[in-house]
Design an enzyme around this catalytic site. Structure first.
Site, mmCIF file in Angstrom:
data_model
loop_
_atom_site.group_PDB
_atom_site.id
_atom_site.type_symbol
_atom_site.label_atom_id
_atom_site.label_comp_id
_atom_site.label_asym_id
_atom_site.label_seq_id
_atom_site.Cartn_x
_atom_site.Cartn_y
_atom_site.Cartn_z
ATOM 1 N N GLY A 175 2.989 -1.010 4.246
ATOM 2 C CA GLY A 175 3.019 0.420 3.925
ATOM 3 C C GLY A 175 4.428 0.878 3.619
ATOM 4 N N GLY A 176 5.093 1.424 4.610
ATOM 5 C CA GLY A 176 6.431 2.011 4.433
ATOM 6 C C GLY A 176 7.420 1.112 3.703
ATOM 7 N N HIS A 236 -9.338 1.295 5.047
ATOM 8 C CA HIS A 236 -8.058 1.508 5.722
ATOM 9 C C HIS A 236 -8.278 2.498 6.880
ATOM 10 C CE1 HIS A 236 -3.984 2.774 6.547
ATOM 11 N NE2 HIS A 236 -3.599 1.651 5.964
ATOM 12 N N GLU A 265 -6.679 4.943 7.883
ATOM 13 C CA GLU A 265 -6.477 6.355 7.541
ATOM 14 C C GLU A 265 -7.729 6.928 6.872
ATOM 15 O OE1 GLU A 265 -2.807 5.753 5.431
ATOM 16 O OE2 GLU A 265 -1.863 5.220 7.332
ATOM 17 N N GLU A 282 -5.161 -4.612 10.774
ATOM 18 C CA GLU A 282 -4.117 -3.599 10.945
ATOM 19 C C GLU A 282 -4.357 -2.821 12.231
ATOM 20 O OE1 GLU A 282 -2.217 -2.542 6.901
ATOM 21 O OE2 GLU A 282 -3.930 -1.236 7.202
ATOM 22 N N SER A 335 3.661 -1.711 10.378
ATOM 23 C CA SER A 335 5.124 -1.781 10.547
ATOM 24 C C SER A 335 5.686 -3.169 10.261
ATOM 25 C CB SER A 335 5.538 -1.297 11.942
ATOM 26 O OG SER A 335 5.146 0.046 12.133
ATOM 27 N N GLY A 350 2.734 2.637 10.683
ATOM 28 C CA GLY A 350 3.671 3.745 10.484
ATOM 29 C C GLY A 350 4.388 4.185 11.753
ATOM 30 N N ASN A 365 0.859 -1.180 0.000
ATOM 31 C CA ASN A 365 0.000 0.000 0.000
ATOM 32 C C ASN A 365 0.897 1.232 0.000
ATOM 33 O OD1 ASN A 365 -1.826 2.034 0.521
ATOM 34 N ND2 ASN A 365 -2.228 1.412 2.646
ATOM 35 N N TRP A 366 1.004 1.843 -1.157
ATOM 36 C CA TRP A 366 1.944 2.967 -1.283
ATOM 37 C C TRP A 366 1.435 4.249 -0.632
ATOM 38 C CZ3 TRP A 366 4.125 3.076 -7.000
ATOM 39 C CH2 TRP A 366 4.684 1.816 -7.291
ATOM 40 N N LYS A 367 0.153 4.307 -0.336
ATOM 41 C CA LYS A 367 -0.458 5.528 0.223
ATOM 42 C C LYS A 367 -0.182 6.713 -0.722
ATOM 43 C CE LYS A 367 -0.038 3.413 4.681
ATOM 44 N NZ LYS A 367 0.064 3.545 6.131
#
Ligand code: PGA
Length: 253
Positions: free
Chosen positions: A237-238, A98, A100, A170, A216, A176, A9-11
């Site tokens: 993510g990251g 998600h 966010e 999640e 993470s 993150g 998930n590149w966001k």
């Protein structure tokens, strides 16, 4: 069928050029060292989707997902993207709910249920996210919170429809933050999710469900997490923004 899945998930990261470079790097690394039985999913921003689909059209191991969609079929929703539009360019899946989106865009379980319906109507895979915030975890309410999210957004589906859903657990406190759920914590709640699904849909559907862990997840912890019996992969993510790290996570199965 229960599948092993690693989804990136590149966001809201990577401009177009660096996004295309990242896809090329991932493809190259996987050519050298194939993903095997792992299904790889890339979820870049909307602006990259069509190119990603075109680049990966002959690649059977990697599919393309959107990070979101609107909960209505179409119409006067300035700035929004419908599931039908995503499907029309060949996107395979869509991340729904998600944390966010829930937090910054106030998305409700009811809206998420509509998104799930629209995705399934278009024969796209909904990657449905659930998870508790830190206060809920501290108050030992995480089971209750996750159960409610799943029930209110997914349990209206028929067993046949549910079979096409992927769930990503999640914990919001791990997203993150560098803080990861321990493999035991992940296993405990993944097993709870599977049991909850079993009560509603029976053992076969529950057993076929892929449940991903997100928060993470990185090369240094993915192996232990993925070794747990109810952890079927990760929503990353990251670490998905770096080809080496992302591919290392894929190979940690
Ligand atoms: P993270 O994000 O891996 O950067 O914690 C995961 C996610 O939000 O899907």
């Amino acid at each position: 069928m229960r599948r092993k899945i690693v989804a990136g998930n590149w966001k809201m990261n990577k401009d177009f050029e660096s996004g295309i470079d990242l896809i090329e790097d991932i493809v190259e690394l996987l050519d050298e060292n194939p993903a095997g039985e792992v299904n790889v999913v890339l979820a870049p921003p909307y602006t990259h989707l069509q190119s990603a689909v075109e680049m990966l059209i002959d690649n059977k191991d990697i599919s393309v997902s959107a990070q979101n969609c609107h909960h209505e079929k179409g119409g006067a929703y300035t700035g929004e993207i419908s599931v039908e539009m995503l499907n029309s360019i060949g996107v395979d899946a869509v991340i729904i709910g998600h944390s966010e989106r829930r937090e910054y865009f106030a998305e409700t379980n009811e809206q998420l249920a509509k998104k799930v319906n629209l995705a399934l109507e278009q024969e796209m895979i909904p990657i449905f996210c659930c998870g508790e915030v830190l206060d809920e975890r501290k108050a030992n309410k995480h089971f209750e919170v996750v159960e409610k999210q799943i029930k209110e957004s997914l349990f209206h589906l028929s067993a046949e429809q549910f079979d096409n859903v992927v769930i990503a657990y999640e914990p919001v406190w791990a997203i993150g933050t560098g803080e990861t759920a321990s493999p035991e914590q992940a296993q405990e709640i993944h097993a709870f999710i599977r049991t909850t699904v079993e009560k509603q849909y029976g053992a076969e559907v529950a057993n076929d469900l892929s449940i991903l862990y997100g928060g993470s997840c990185k090369p240094s912890n993915s192996k232990e997490l993925f070794a747990k019996p109810d952890v079927d992969g990760g929503l990353i993510g990251g670490a998905a923004l770096n080809a080496q790290d992302f591919v290392a996570i894929i190979h940690s199965f």
